[in-house]
Design a protein around this motif. Structure first.
Motif, PDB file in Angstrom:
ATOM      1  N   VAL A  24       0.793  -1.222   0.006  1.00 46.44           N
ATOM      2  CA  VAL A  24       0.152  -0.004   0.028  1.00 46.44           C
ATOM      3  C   VAL A  24       0.771   1.186  -0.072  1.00 46.44           C
ATOM      4  N   ASP A  25       0.363   2.343  -0.414  1.00 42.56           N
ATOM      5  CA  ASP A  25       0.870   3.598  -0.238  1.00 42.56           C
ATOM      6  C   ASP A  25       0.774   4.293   1.133  1.00 42.56           C
ATOM      7  N   VAL A  26       1.713   4.621   1.495  1.00 44.70           N
ATOM      8  CA  VAL A  26       1.611   5.296   2.944  1.00 44.70           C
ATOM      9  C   VAL A  26       0.756   6.543   3.036  1.00 44.70           C
ATOM     10  N   ASP A  27       0.928   7.351   1.957  1.00 47.85           N
ATOM     11  CA  ASP A  27       0.450   8.557   1.791  1.00 47.85           C
ATOM     12  C   ASP A  27      -1.012   8.570   1.476  1.00 47.85           C
ATOM     13  N   GLU A  28      -1.688   7.255   1.192  1.00 48.82           N
ATOM     14  CA  GLU A  28      -3.032   7.373   0.737  1.00 48.82           C
ATOM     15  C   GLU A  28      -3.688   7.228   2.037  1.00 48.82           C
ATOM     16  N   LYS A  29      -4.847   8.068   1.727  1.00 48.64           N
ATOM     17  CA  LYS A  29      -5.896   8.208   3.058  1.00 48.64           C
ATOM     18  C   LYS A  29      -6.901   7.291   2.994  1.00 48.64           C
ATOM     19  N   HIS A  35      -3.481  -0.206   5.631  1.00 51.92           N
ATOM     20  CA  HIS A  35      -2.975   1.207   5.709  1.00 51.92           C
ATOM     21  C   HIS A  35      -2.523   1.678   6.957  1.00 51.92           C
ATOM     22  N   PRO A  36      -3.363   1.433   7.906  1.00 53.40           N
ATOM     23  CA  PRO A  36      -2.779   2.092   9.164  1.00 53.40           C
ATOM     24  C   PRO A  36      -1.836   1.469   9.949  1.00 53.40           C
ATOM     25  N   SER A  37      -1.729   0.131   9.620  1.00 48.70           N
ATOM     26  CA  SER A  37      -0.483  -0.766   9.952  1.00 48.70           C
ATOM     27  C   SER A  37       1.005  -0.297   9.233  1.00 48.70           C
ATOM     28  N   ALA A  38       0.767   0.201   7.714  1.00 50.22           N
ATOM     29  CA  ALA A  38       1.784   0.592   7.499  1.00 50.22           C
ATOM     30  C   ALA A  38       2.340   1.753   7.580  1.00 50.22           C
ATOM     31  N   ARG A  39       1.309   2.811   8.225  1.00 43.68           N
ATOM     32  CA  ARG A  39       1.718   4.058   8.617  1.00 43.68           C
ATOM     33  C   ARG A  39       2.452   4.018   9.701  1.00 43.68           C
ATOM     34  N   ALA A  40       1.783   3.127  10.732  1.00 47.77           N
ATOM     35  CA  ALA A  40       2.500   2.825  11.910  1.00 47.77           C
ATOM     36  C   ALA A  40       3.982   2.458  11.958  1.00 47.77           C
ATOM     37  N   VAL A  41       4.183   1.420  11.210  1.00 45.09           N
ATOM     38  CA  VAL A  41       5.538   0.985  10.956  1.00 45.09           C
ATOM     39  C   VAL A  41       6.450   2.123  10.387  1.00 45.09           C
ATOM     40  N   PHE A  42       5.707   2.795   9.476  1.00 46.36           N
ATOM     41  CA  PHE A  42       6.403   3.939   8.922  1.00 46.36           C
ATOM     42  C   PHE A  42       7.088   4.817  10.081  1.00 46.36           C
ATOM     43  N   THR A  54       6.354  15.320  15.427  1.00 46.70           N
ATOM     44  CA  THR A  54       5.916  16.333  14.855  1.00 46.70           C
ATOM     45  C   THR A  54       6.740  16.169  13.258  1.00 46.70           C
ATOM     46  N   GLU A  55       7.622  15.889  13.119  1.00 47.38           N
ATOM     47  CA  GLU A  55       8.473  15.494  11.785  1.00 47.38           C
ATOM     48  C   GLU A  55       7.820  14.423  11.136  1.00 47.38           C
ATOM     49  N   VAL A  56       7.456  13.359  11.645  1.00 48.16           N
ATOM     50  CA  VAL A  56       6.938  12.030  11.306  1.00 48.16           C
ATOM     51  C   VAL A  56       5.590  12.276  10.736  1.00 48.16           C
ATOM     52  N   GLY A  57       4.925  13.141  11.621  1.00 47.94           N
ATOM     53  CA  GLY A  57       3.553  13.630  11.271  1.00 47.94           C
ATOM     54  C   GLY A  57       3.423  14.325  10.014  1.00 47.94           C
ATOM     55  N   SER A  58       4.353  15.341   9.878  1.00 45.33           N
ATOM     56  CA  SER A  58       4.138  16.108   8.730  1.00 45.33           C
ATOM     57  C   SER A  58       4.537  15.286   7.534  1.00 45.33           C
ATOM     58  N   MET A  59       5.391  14.184   7.529  1.00 47.54           N
ATOM     59  CA  MET A  59       5.544  13.410   6.458  1.00 47.54           C
ATOM     60  C   MET A  59       4.598  12.787   5.834  1.00 47.54           C
ATOM     61  N   ASN A  61       1.032  13.968   6.709  1.00 45.54           N
ATOM     62  CA  ASN A  61       0.027  14.748   7.053  1.00 45.54           C
ATOM     63  C   ASN A  61      -0.859  13.936   8.019  1.00 45.54           C
ATOM     64  N   LYS A  62      -0.256  13.879   9.264  1.00 45.50           N
ATOM     65  CA  LYS A  62      -0.849  13.500  10.696  1.00 45.50           C
ATOM     66  C   LYS A  62      -0.361  14.435  11.625  1.00 45.50           C
ATOM     67  N   SER A  63      -0.906  14.470  12.602  1.00 50.02           N
ATOM     68  CA  SER A  63      -0.619  15.357  13.827  1.00 50.02           C
ATOM     69  C   SER A  63       0.515  14.488  14.452  1.00 50.02           C
ATOM     70  N   HIS A  64       1.229  15.051  15.366  1.00 47.59           N
ATOM     71  CA  HIS A  64       2.071  14.324  16.627  1.00 47.59           C
ATOM     72  C   HIS A  64       1.324  13.319  17.478  1.00 47.59           C
ATOM     73  N   ALA A  65       0.017  13.626  17.635  1.00 47.94           N
ATOM     74  CA  ALA A  65      -0.809  13.091  18.503  1.00 47.94           C
ATOM     75  C   ALA A  65      -1.105  11.632  17.862  1.00 47.94           C
ATOM     76  N   THR A  66      -1.445  11.711  16.510  1.00 46.23           N
ATOM     77  CA  THR A  66      -1.785  10.376  15.560  1.00 46.23           C
ATOM     78  C   THR A  66      -0.466   9.612  15.743  1.00 46.23           C
ATOM     79  N   ILE A  67       0.442  10.058  15.634  1.00 48.90           N
ATOM     80  CA  ILE A  67       1.952   9.492  15.454  1.00 48.90           C
ATOM     81  C   ILE A  67       2.218   8.618  16.924  1.00 48.90           C
ATOM     82  N   ILE A  68       1.849   9.208  17.947  1.00 45.35           N
ATOM     83  CA  ILE A  68       1.997   8.737  19.182  1.00 45.35           C
ATOM     84  C   ILE A  68       0.960   7.480  19.242  1.00 45.35           C
TER      85      ILE A  68
END
Length: 177
Positions: A24-29, A35-42, A54-59, A61-68
């Motif tokens: 899957v594409d990590v940037d795909e919404k 998709h969520p697992s791929a973004r979590a691993v990324f 914050t840096e990871v989130g900006s890559m 398009n997610k907030s730092h809270a989502t990355i946590i």
């Protein structure tokens, strides 16, 4: 934010690796798995690499809270989900070892490589065909020699072999003079 622009190639490489491993594409919404697992691993891999939340989130398009949320969820999920643990380890290994330079090539460079490989493949195919025709011809020649060998074998006893060798040697020496 400077680290994000400085290591754009590294981030793209990780996105490519995650894309290959998860399909899957990590940037795909999308909220559909994987998709969520791929973004979590990324997110986890980049965070371990020293990127801030914050840096990871900006890559992606997610907030730092989502990355946590991704990182905590991944940490608990890999304990029970063996397939996810294997994929996570595979992504980490591919990203850290840097064995395949394909992830660092541009689109133009990849196209050049594909064209070069096609040419090489065609050349090898033609060489193989040439060798196959030589082998076929040799097999036909071998049949003639095998018939001669069978004739000698059936009409000559073991005691007469030395005598036959002498006759053949004299014959061939005479032919070549």
């Amino acid at each position: 934010m400077q680290r994000h622009t400085r290591n754009l190639r590294e981030v793209k490489k990780l996105k490519d690796i995650v894309g290959v491993v998860f399909g899957v594409d990590v940037d795909e919404k999308s909220r559909r798995m994987p998709h969520p697992s791929a973004r979590a691993v990324f997110s986890k891999v980049l965070n371990l690499k020293g990127y801030t939340l914050t840096e990871v989130g900006s890559m992606i398009n997610k907030s730092h809270a989502t990355i946590i949320h991704y990182i905590r969820g991944l940490e608990s999920e890999v304990k029970t989900n063996q397939q996810l643990r294997i994929k996570y380890q595979e992504v980490q290994d591919m990203f850290v070892t840097d064995t395949d330079p394909i992830h660092s090539l541009s689109s133009f460079e990849l196209k050049k490589e594909v064209i070069s490989l096609r040419k090489q493949n065609k050349k090898l195919y033609l060489e193989k065909e040439s060798l196959m025709s030589i082998i076929k011809k040799n097999k036909e020649d071998d049949k003639i020699y095998l018939k001669t060998f069978e004739l000698i074998k059936t009409r000559t006893g073991k005691k007469e072999i030395d005598k036959l060798k002498n006759h053949l040697t004299r014959y061939f020496n005479g032919v070549h003079k």
